[in-house]
Design a protein around this motif. Sequence first.
Motif, PDB file in Angstrom:
ATOM      1  N   ASP A   1      -7.738  12.936  -4.520  1.00 57.68           N
ATOM      2  CA  ASP A   1      -7.708  12.422  -3.150  1.00 57.68           C
ATOM      3  C   ASP A   1      -8.207  10.982  -3.073  1.00 57.68           C
ATOM      4  OD1 ASP A   1      -6.769  14.896  -2.347  1.00 57.68           O
ATOM      5  OD2 ASP A   1      -8.708  15.573  -1.564  1.00 57.68           O
ATOM      6  N   ILE A   2      -9.321  10.709  -3.714  1.00 62.28           N
ATOM      7  CA  ILE A   2      -9.890   9.362  -3.669  1.00 62.28           C
ATOM      8  C   ILE A   2      -8.940   8.361  -4.311  1.00 62.28           C
ATOM      9  CG2 ILE A   2     -11.758   7.898  -4.558  1.00 62.28           C
ATOM     10  CD1 ILE A   2     -13.574  10.463  -4.258  1.00 62.28           C
TER      11      ILE A   2
ATOM     12  N   SER B   1     -13.029   0.541  -5.187  1.00 62.60           N
ATOM     13  CA  SER B   1     -13.310   0.515  -3.751  1.00 62.60           C
ATOM     14  C   SER B   1     -14.740   0.964  -3.513  1.00 62.60           C
ATOM     15  CB  SER B   1     -12.335   1.391  -2.962  1.00 62.60           C
ATOM     16  OG  SER B   1     -12.640   2.748  -3.136  1.00 62.60           O
TER      17      SER B   1
ATOM     18  N   ASN C   1      -5.871   7.763  -2.088  1.00 60.78           N
ATOM     19  CA  ASN C   1      -6.256   6.979  -0.915  1.00 60.78           C
ATOM     20  C   ASN C   1      -6.384   5.503  -1.281  1.00 60.78           C
ATOM     21  OD1 ASN C   1      -6.344   8.960   1.090  1.00 60.78           O
ATOM     22  ND2 ASN C   1      -8.413   9.576   0.539  1.00 60.78           N
TER      23      ASN C   1
ATOM     24  N   GLN D   1     -15.316   4.931   4.406  1.00 57.92           N
ATOM     25  CA  GLN D   1     -14.715   6.219   4.740  1.00 57.92           C
ATOM     26  C   GLN D   1     -13.197   6.214   4.624  1.00 57.92           C
ATOM     27  OE1 GLN D   1     -16.301   9.077   5.380  1.00 57.92           O
ATOM     28  NE2 GLN D   1     -18.229   8.070   4.971  1.00 57.92           N
ATOM     29  N   ASP D   2     -12.577   5.104   4.956  1.00 61.57           N
ATOM     30  CA  ASP D   2     -11.124   5.058   4.967  1.00 61.57           C
ATOM     31  C   ASP D   2     -10.538   4.266   3.805  1.00 61.57           C
ATOM     32  OD1 ASP D   2     -10.956   6.524   7.381  1.00 61.57           O
ATOM     33  OD2 ASP D   2     -11.443   4.708   8.491  1.00 61.57           O
ATOM     34  N   TYR D   3     -11.367   3.850   2.873  1.00 57.80           N
ATOM     35  CA  TYR D   3     -10.898   3.069   1.719  1.00 57.80           C
ATOM     36  C   TYR D   3     -10.043   1.893   2.183  1.00 57.80           C
ATOM     37  CZ  TYR D   3     -12.416   7.389  -0.321  1.00 57.80           C
ATOM     38  OH  TYR D   3     -13.166   8.475  -0.643  1.00 57.80           O
ATOM     39  N   LYS D   4     -10.597   1.114   3.058  1.00 57.87           N
ATOM     40  CA  LYS D   4      -9.861   0.015   3.680  1.00 57.87           C
ATOM     41  C   LYS D   4      -9.702  -1.206   2.774  1.00 57.87           C
ATOM     42  CE  LYS D   4      -9.470   1.774   7.878  1.00 57.87           C
ATOM     43  NZ  LYS D   4      -8.229   2.114   8.495  1.00 57.87           N
TER      44      LYS D   4
ATOM     45  N   ASP E   1      -2.906   4.122  -1.752  1.00 58.79           N
ATOM     46  CA  ASP E   1      -2.234   3.905  -0.466  1.00 58.79           C
ATOM     47  C   ASP E   1      -2.616   2.570   0.161  1.00 58.79           C
ATOM     48  OD1 ASP E   1      -0.693   6.176  -0.456  1.00 58.79           O
ATOM     49  OD2 ASP E   1      -2.035   7.320   0.855  1.00 58.79           O
ATOM     50  N   VAL E   2      -3.860   2.163   0.004  1.00 60.73           N
ATOM     51  CA  VAL E   2      -4.265   0.849   0.519  1.00 60.73           C
ATOM     52  C   VAL E   2      -3.463  -0.243  -0.173  1.00 60.73           C
ATOM     53  CG1 VAL E   2      -6.162  -0.813   0.687  1.00 60.73           C
ATOM     54  CG2 VAL E   2      -6.567   1.591   1.214  1.00 60.73           C
TER      55      VAL E   2
END
Length: 127
Positions: free
Chosen positions: A23-24, A103, A27, A108-111, A30-31
């Motif tokens: 998941d991490i 990251s 994520n 929280q959102d891996y921005k 995806d960024v």
Amino acid sequence: MKNNYVFKNLANKEFVLGTDKQDIFFNMLDVMRKGNLTLFTQSFSDLVYLLEKDSYYIAHHLIVYKGKKAIFAGQLVRAFKAQLIDFIQHAINHDDLRPFLISSIFSQDYKRVFYLTEEGFYLYDVK
């Protein structure tokens, strides 16, 4: 394909396992895919000041496919900023830099994701 890369030169690391690892990583990926490229440089020192948090995830960018399903096959670890910088600097100096995604752990959102390759260093973010 077996991945034998285990971050042996990274001090005080903590491996992330199981579904959290998948998941991490995805994520973070995806960024890179959906975010904006806000910086490209060929000097790691240009990125160091942007590492503002105390702890980070670092993932070896390695994906395999089982049918159409993508599976993260690399390792993902938690590391403190100082050790992470030392690790990357050592890898650069010894011509052992692999493709890595980095990251903040506290994001929280891996921005914001740093992508390191032999060709250069990238910063992606999502606003």
